[in-house]
Scaffold this motif. Sequence first.
Motif, mmCIF file in Angstrom:
data_model
loop_
_atom_site.group_PDB
_atom_site.id
_atom_site.type_symbol
_atom_site.label_atom_id
_atom_site.label_comp_id
_atom_site.label_asym_id
_atom_site.label_seq_id
_atom_site.Cartn_x
_atom_site.Cartn_y
_atom_site.Cartn_z
ATOM 1 N N THR A 1 0.902 -1.198 0.237
ATOM 2 C CA THR A 1 0.290 -0.039 -0.070
ATOM 3 C C THR A 1 0.795 1.173 0.350
ATOM 4 O O THR A 1 2.551 1.095 -0.495
ATOM 5 C CB THR A 1 -1.072 0.118 1.278
ATOM 6 O OG1 THR A 1 -1.497 1.168 0.443
ATOM 7 C CG2 THR A 1 -0.300 0.059 2.792
ATOM 8 N N GLY B 1 -8.293 -9.340 8.857
ATOM 9 C CA GLY B 1 -8.135 -9.337 7.722
ATOM 10 C C GLY B 1 -8.305 -10.430 6.572
ATOM 11 O O GLY B 1 -7.949 -10.973 7.505
ATOM 12 N N VAL C 1 -5.105 0.163 2.813
ATOM 13 C CA VAL C 1 -6.391 -0.488 1.990
ATOM 14 C C VAL C 1 -5.295 -0.825 0.632
ATOM 15 O O VAL C 1 -4.051 -0.072 0.622
ATOM 16 C CB VAL C 1 -6.890 0.571 1.643
ATOM 17 C CG1 VAL C 1 -7.945 0.334 0.562
ATOM 18 C CG2 VAL C 1 -7.791 1.589 2.667
ATOM 19 N N ASP C 2 -5.467 -2.318 0.519
ATOM 20 C CA ASP C 2 -4.687 -2.773 -0.460
ATOM 21 C C ASP C 2 -6.126 -3.214 -1.328
ATOM 22 O O ASP C 2 -5.981 -3.914 -1.539
ATOM 23 C CB ASP C 2 -3.473 -3.624 -0.273
ATOM 24 C CG ASP C 2 -2.783 -4.223 -1.655
ATOM 25 O OD1 ASP C 2 -2.520 -3.627 -2.450
ATOM 26 O OD2 ASP C 2 -2.206 -5.303 -1.290
ATOM 27 N N THR D 1 -5.424 1.617 9.565
ATOM 28 C CA THR D 1 -6.782 1.257 8.515
ATOM 29 C C THR D 1 -5.891 1.096 7.063
ATOM 30 O O THR D 1 -5.393 1.653 6.641
ATOM 31 C CB THR D 1 -7.726 1.526 8.305
ATOM 32 O OG1 THR D 1 -8.544 1.911 9.365
ATOM 33 C CG2 THR D 1 -8.976 1.136 7.165
ATOM 34 N N LYS E 1 -3.230 5.336 0.947
ATOM 35 C CA LYS E 1 -4.169 4.653 1.529
ATOM 36 C C LYS E 1 -3.843 3.753 2.937
ATOM 37 O O LYS E 1 -4.482 2.810 2.970
ATOM 38 C CB LYS E 1 -3.990 3.648 0.122
ATOM 39 C CG LYS E 1 -4.467 3.880 -1.281
ATOM 40 C CD LYS E 1 -3.838 3.084 -1.897
ATOM 41 C CE LYS E 1 -4.244 3.723 -3.532
ATOM 42 N NZ LYS E 1 -4.061 2.943 -4.104
ATOM 43 N N THR E 2 -3.079 4.382 3.422
ATOM 44 C CA THR E 2 -3.243 3.747 4.579
ATOM 45 C C THR E 2 -3.452 5.167 6.262
ATOM 46 O O THR E 2 -3.490 6.105 5.608
ATOM 47 C CB THR E 2 -2.090 2.953 5.560
ATOM 48 O OG1 THR E 2 -1.309 2.566 4.680
ATOM 49 C CG2 THR E 2 -1.865 3.323 6.740
ATOM 50 N N ASP F 1 -8.856 -4.111 -2.784
ATOM 51 C CA ASP F 1 -9.925 -4.341 -2.306
ATOM 52 C C ASP F 1 -10.187 -5.039 -1.011
ATOM 53 O O ASP F 1 -10.411 -5.293 -0.239
ATOM 54 C CB ASP F 1 -10.845 -5.516 -3.738
ATOM 55 C CG ASP F 1 -10.980 -5.181 -5.224
ATOM 56 O OD1 ASP F 1 -10.995 -4.022 -4.744
ATOM 57 O OD2 ASP F 1 -11.256 -5.650 -5.930
ATOM 58 N N HIS F 2 -8.977 -5.321 -1.003
ATOM 59 C CA HIS F 2 -8.622 -5.966 1.394
ATOM 60 C C HIS F 2 -8.194 -4.494 1.969
ATOM 61 O O HIS F 2 -7.179 -3.718 1.340
ATOM 62 C CB HIS F 2 -7.157 -6.370 0.200
ATOM 63 C CG HIS F 2 -6.787 -7.384 -0.595
ATOM 64 N ND1 HIS F 2 -8.159 -8.892 0.201
ATOM 65 C CD2 HIS F 2 -6.919 -8.306 -1.739
ATOM 66 C CE1 HIS F 2 -7.509 -9.701 -0.980
ATOM 67 N NE2 HIS F 2 -7.418 -8.563 -2.114
ATOM 68 N N VAL F 3 -8.829 -4.335 2.955
ATOM 69 C CA VAL F 3 -8.441 -3.460 3.716
ATOM 70 C C VAL F 3 -8.325 -4.518 5.290
ATOM 71 O O VAL F 3 -8.436 -5.740 4.932
ATOM 72 C CB VAL F 3 -10.369 -2.770 3.697
ATOM 73 C CG1 VAL F 3 -10.086 -2.218 5.331
ATOM 74 C CG2 VAL F 3 -10.724 -2.224 2.621
ATOM 75 N N THR F 4 -7.251 -4.054 5.605
ATOM 76 C CA THR F 4 -6.540 -4.309 7.436
ATOM 77 C C THR F 4 -7.036 -3.124 8.136
ATOM 78 O O THR F 4 -6.461 -2.370 7.950
ATOM 79 C CB THR F 4 -5.512 -4.449 7.210
ATOM 80 O OG1 THR F 4 -4.797 -5.414 5.389
ATOM 81 C CG2 THR F 4 -4.827 -5.682 8.502
ATOM 82 N N TYR F 5 -7.470 -4.083 9.348
ATOM 83 C CA TYR F 5 -7.045 -3.125 10.972
ATOM 84 C C TYR F 5 -6.665 -3.629 11.543
ATOM 85 O O TYR F 5 -6.712 -4.662 11.903
ATOM 86 C CB TYR F 5 -9.137 -2.876 10.758
ATOM 87 C CG TYR F 5 -10.045 -3.218 10.298
ATOM 88 C CD1 TYR F 5 -10.550 -1.491 9.218
ATOM 89 C CD2 TYR F 5 -10.558 -3.569 8.981
ATOM 90 C CE1 TYR F 5 -11.045 -1.285 8.181
ATOM 91 C CE2 TYR F 5 -11.587 -3.336 8.083
ATOM 92 C CZ TYR F 5 -12.105 -2.373 7.298
ATOM 93 O OH TYR F 5 -12.738 -1.927 6.924
#
Length: 310
Positions: free
Chosen positions: A60, A120, A81-82, A79, A64-65, A84-88
């Motif tokens: 990312t 995620g 964003v890569d 958060t 987008k972070t 369509d993938h989102v990691t929390y």
Amino acid sequence: MCDVRRLLVLLLGLAVVAAPLSVVADSAQAAKKPAAATFVRLDSDPGDAIGGGQTNIAFTSAKKTYVQGGRRDYTMWITVVDGDHVTYIFVEDQTKKPIRAGVHRFAGYPEGPYTLSIAGWGRGCGSSDGTLDIRQLEFDRDDRIKRLDLTFEMACTFDGSGYSRGQIAYQSTRSVSPPRTESTLRSGQALRGRRMLTNIEGVDGGTNRGEQAPRLLIRDGQALLLRREWPTSYNHPYTDEVVWSTPTAGSRADRLTVRADGALALQTRTGKTVWAVKPKGAGKGTFLVLNNDGRLVLADSRYKKLWSVG
């Protein structure tokens, strides 16, 4: 009087000569400063609740972070964003003291007041057993987080047998290293013959697969294939498909390597290159990873995505 003048001239001359040298030294020091890195890497043991024995990397950027937290806060939200993938990611000091850099143990309050939660890739884990090492934590003039780098290890199974390990970086200038798993290929390494890169849950011959099982292999000395298995139905649970391949049929290709110059190359046994890709930015430290979502990614040493398929 003449000696004084000569001394002044000599000193002025040394100052003129020394000034450019100082500028050169400062420039060289600035050139050595590593580029800021923003990514999330997760390497996990078979059976753990979030990684399932797979390698997951969120490639990312800082744009987008999203980081919430300040100098006086005892919680931190990240958060990432890569595509369509989102990691929390959530970090908290349960004693309500401001989060600080250093090594922190979380084993249930009061033994370890810190907690770490990650969600995620369709999974999540909030662990009370592990270690958090905040290696870099810097704030801007408004006391908001400017740079962050942390590594972690936490148990994500009920019996404590499966661990997740990884690194979370936001505009980090600290050192980073490529993942070292069955799904990566680093500079100087080669994928030969019947070997393949895999990212299968458990890596146990496919008996403990997740929703998809990506594989990268060289087929019959001809082409590099990226295959993926998908669930279809209960009675016939998996179908195998080729999602990408190189146009090298009949080439007698025998090995895939990441060259010293950062290029990804498919070669014959004699070393002849039959297919290669060298994106802009490739160089020393470039590595290849087969992510668990089926993407094949070539990235630089600071985890910047340079090329991908799948």
